[in-house]
Design an enzyme around this catalytic site. Sequence first.
Site, mmCIF file in Angstrom:
data_model
loop_
_atom_site.group_PDB
_atom_site.id
_atom_site.type_symbol
_atom_site.label_atom_id
_atom_site.label_comp_id
_atom_site.label_asym_id
_atom_site.label_seq_id
_atom_site.Cartn_x
_atom_site.Cartn_y
_atom_site.Cartn_z
ATOM 1 N N HIS A 154 0.846 -1.188 0.000
ATOM 2 C CA HIS A 154 0.000 0.000 0.000
ATOM 3 C C HIS A 154 0.881 1.238 0.000
ATOM 4 O O HIS A 154 1.943 1.235 0.630
ATOM 5 C CB HIS A 154 -0.920 0.013 1.231
ATOM 6 C CG HIS A 154 -2.078 0.928 1.088
ATOM 7 N ND1 HIS A 154 -1.996 2.266 1.391
ATOM 8 C CD2 HIS A 154 -3.333 0.716 0.625
ATOM 9 C CE1 HIS A 154 -3.159 2.828 1.143
ATOM 10 N NE2 HIS A 154 -3.989 1.915 0.665
ATOM 11 N N ASP A 212 -7.879 -5.379 -0.317
ATOM 12 C CA ASP A 212 -8.369 -6.243 -1.396
ATOM 13 C C ASP A 212 -8.069 -7.723 -1.166
ATOM 14 O O ASP A 212 -8.655 -8.570 -1.828
ATOM 15 C CB ASP A 212 -7.755 -5.809 -2.732
ATOM 16 C CG ASP A 212 -8.357 -4.509 -3.217
ATOM 17 O OD1 ASP A 212 -9.573 -4.331 -3.011
ATOM 18 O OD2 ASP A 212 -7.632 -3.682 -3.781
HETATM 19 N N1 ACO Z 1 4.077 -7.620 -4.483
HETATM 20 C C1 ACO Z 1 5.416 -7.644 -4.544
HETATM 21 N N2 ACO Z 1 6.205 -6.578 -4.307
HETATM 22 C C2 ACO Z 1 5.571 -5.461 -3.960
HETATM 23 C C3 ACO Z 1 4.174 -5.362 -3.840
HETATM 24 C C4 ACO Z 1 3.418 -6.509 -4.123
HETATM 25 N N3 ACO Z 1 2.110 -6.493 -4.052
HETATM 26 N N4 ACO Z 1 3.838 -4.112 -3.492
HETATM 27 C C5 ACO Z 1 4.982 -3.426 -3.368
HETATM 28 N N5 ACO Z 1 6.022 -4.237 -3.667
HETATM 29 C C6 ACO Z 1 7.435 -3.869 -3.657
HETATM 30 C C7 ACO Z 1 7.837 -3.290 -5.011
HETATM 31 O O1 ACO Z 1 8.265 -4.277 -5.903
HETATM 32 C C8 ACO Z 1 8.938 -2.353 -4.591
HETATM 33 O O2 ACO Z 1 10.080 -3.124 -4.329
HETATM 34 P P1 ACO Z 1 11.535 -2.601 -4.742
HETATM 35 O O3 ACO Z 1 11.721 -1.341 -3.936
HETATM 36 O O4 ACO Z 1 12.409 -3.727 -4.362
HETATM 37 O O5 ACO Z 1 11.465 -2.324 -6.199
HETATM 38 C C9 ACO Z 1 8.449 -1.789 -3.269
HETATM 39 O O6 ACO Z 1 7.615 -2.813 -2.723
HETATM 40 C C10 ACO Z 1 7.658 -0.503 -3.415
HETATM 41 O O7 ACO Z 1 6.583 -0.743 -4.327
HETATM 42 P P2 ACO Z 1 5.882 0.353 -5.223
HETATM 43 O O8 ACO Z 1 5.093 -0.326 -6.279
HETATM 44 O O9 ACO Z 1 6.889 1.376 -5.665
HETATM 45 O O10 ACO Z 1 4.947 1.035 -4.152
HETATM 46 P P3 ACO Z 1 3.769 2.011 -4.474
HETATM 47 O O11 ACO Z 1 3.529 2.792 -3.259
HETATM 48 O O12 ACO Z 1 4.023 2.762 -5.732
HETATM 49 O O13 ACO Z 1 2.590 1.001 -4.810
HETATM 50 C C11 ACO Z 1 0.786 -0.440 -4.682
HETATM 51 C C12 ACO Z 1 1.575 0.664 -3.978
HETATM 52 C C13 ACO Z 1 0.445 -0.003 -6.111
HETATM 53 C C14 ACO Z 1 -0.491 -0.717 -3.926
HETATM 54 C C15 ACO Z 1 1.654 -1.714 -4.729
HETATM 55 O O14 ACO Z 1 1.915 -2.159 -3.411
HETATM 56 C C16 ACO Z 1 1.021 -2.809 -5.549
HETATM 57 O O15 ACO Z 1 1.176 -2.818 -6.783
HETATM 58 N N6 ACO Z 1 0.291 -3.778 -4.918
HETATM 59 C C17 ACO Z 1 -0.384 -4.809 -5.640
HETATM 60 C C18 ACO Z 1 -1.707 -4.310 -6.205
HETATM 61 C C19 ACO Z 1 -2.736 -4.091 -5.112
HETATM 62 O O16 ACO Z 1 -2.957 -4.929 -4.260
HETATM 63 N N7 ACO Z 1 -3.402 -2.926 -5.182
HETATM 64 C C20 ACO Z 1 -4.457 -2.562 -4.232
HETATM 65 C C21 ACO Z 1 -3.981 -1.482 -3.302
HETATM 66 S S1 ACO Z 1 -5.231 -1.071 -2.106
HETATM 67 C C22 ACO Z 1 -6.362 -0.207 -2.997
HETATM 68 O O17 ACO Z 1 -6.027 0.513 -3.887
HETATM 69 C C23 ACO Z 1 -7.726 -0.348 -2.675
#
Ligand code: ACO
Length: 384
Positions: A270, A321
């Site tokens: 998140h 989710d």
């Molecule tokens: N699975 C694996 N790795 C993850 C995940 C995940 N679900 N979420 C974050 N990470 C990792 C990234 O790979 C990144 O790692 P790195 O620094 O080694 O490259 C680090 O954590 C930061 O991730 P970002 O994507 O840059 O974080 P951001 O704040 O931009 O994204 C998000 C947040 C989009 C929710 C992300 O966690 C994600 O894509 N999750 C999966 C999709 C999801 O469940 N979305 C629902 C969110 S809740 C909602 O909107 C209702």
Amino acid sequence: MAEQKINNIDVSEYPHINRGLDGIVAFSTTKSSIDGKTGELIFSGYHIETLAENATFEELCFLLWNDRLPNKKELDELNQKLRSKRNLPEPVLNYIKTTNKKAEPMSVLRTSVSMLADFQDSEANDTENAIAITAKIPTIIAAFDRARKGKEIVAPLKIGSTAYNFLYMLNGEKPGQAAERTMDLCLVIHAEHGMNASTFTCRTICATESDMFSAVTGAIGALKGPLHGGANTAVMNTLLTLKEQDEVADPIAFTKEKLENKEKIMGFGHRVYKVFDPRAVHLRKMSKELSEETGHEYLYKWSEAMVKTMKDEKNIDPNVDFFSATVYYSMGIQPDLYTCIFAMSRVAGWTAHFFEQKANNRLIRPRALYVAEKNKDWVPVEER
Ligand code: ACO
């Protein structure tokens, strides 16, 4: 200042680019407060735990729209108004009946909400619009699900809660108290959440002085993406992929392999929470109870195995989710409707933010840093 280059252009003179507007505070709000470090979530003064225990979805709509709880008379009036607005205009119903049965339910919802604008009384104020949109979204979702399955569309009732009526229209039979309460709780939990992508979209559209139907239509489009609300459908698809593997299903190996391949695991992570999403706490409990009741305890066990693996491997917790997927699945709801149910609830937050934006409006217009060449000479098409 040290030279910093993008596309070979020195950008050290410019302000820092906040990719994804991470950490930017663009508005003040009375709608919700999120503490990502402690996992505290408050809607207009009330902790999510208090609301989950006590509030109905309709009370929450009133709370978010008015920043206070309704008294009995006000709640009765709102319930009455919502019930009286559940029917869809005939052309919207016809569209739902005749559109591509394979269309994504979120696309059908988006188009239907957009169409509603054409049939709304032009004299209606924003409160009436918010009530109409909130009342009609469940009808749209249930009608499309039945239409695509070749079943007769069930007209909304003029009685009962939003949760009760939705389940009735979806299944064609009256839900029991437990199912109604579960659905209502899901609606309460998902109703509002700060400056998430869809709410930001809604406020951006509102800020151009466009109308509420446009703002909610845009918000639905933003919610649909798998990085936002679309993740709940993606979570269920992941679990169903494991289910197909039958006896050899191994959620731990599955998760590790995805991580090794640098793939995201849906339902985890998140932007704001760096701890367990407090909404997921409630959904986890519901997921356990419902999975056991309906003979899907393996799905819950796999979910917990994934939670542990994600914590051990990446120190990342589940978001709203993750467990909502198994809750809806245990209720017999088709996975591609999960994001629509999210929208059915979040419309309360979107419309509340619309009111707030409009009351103190300024056009939302950030800047982008130009990082390409300047002063190129024009080359005629024949010479390119
Ligand atoms: N699975 C694996 N790795 C993850 C995940 C995940 N679900 N979420 C974050 N990470 C990792 C990234 O790979 C990144 O790692 P790195 O620094 O080694 O490259 C680090 O954590 C930061 O991730 P970002 O994507 O840059 O974080 P951001 O704040 O931009 O994204 C998000 C947040 C989009 C929710 C992300 O966690 C994600 O894509 N999750 C999966 C999709 C999801 O469940 N979305 C629902 C969110 S809740 C909602 O909107 C209702």
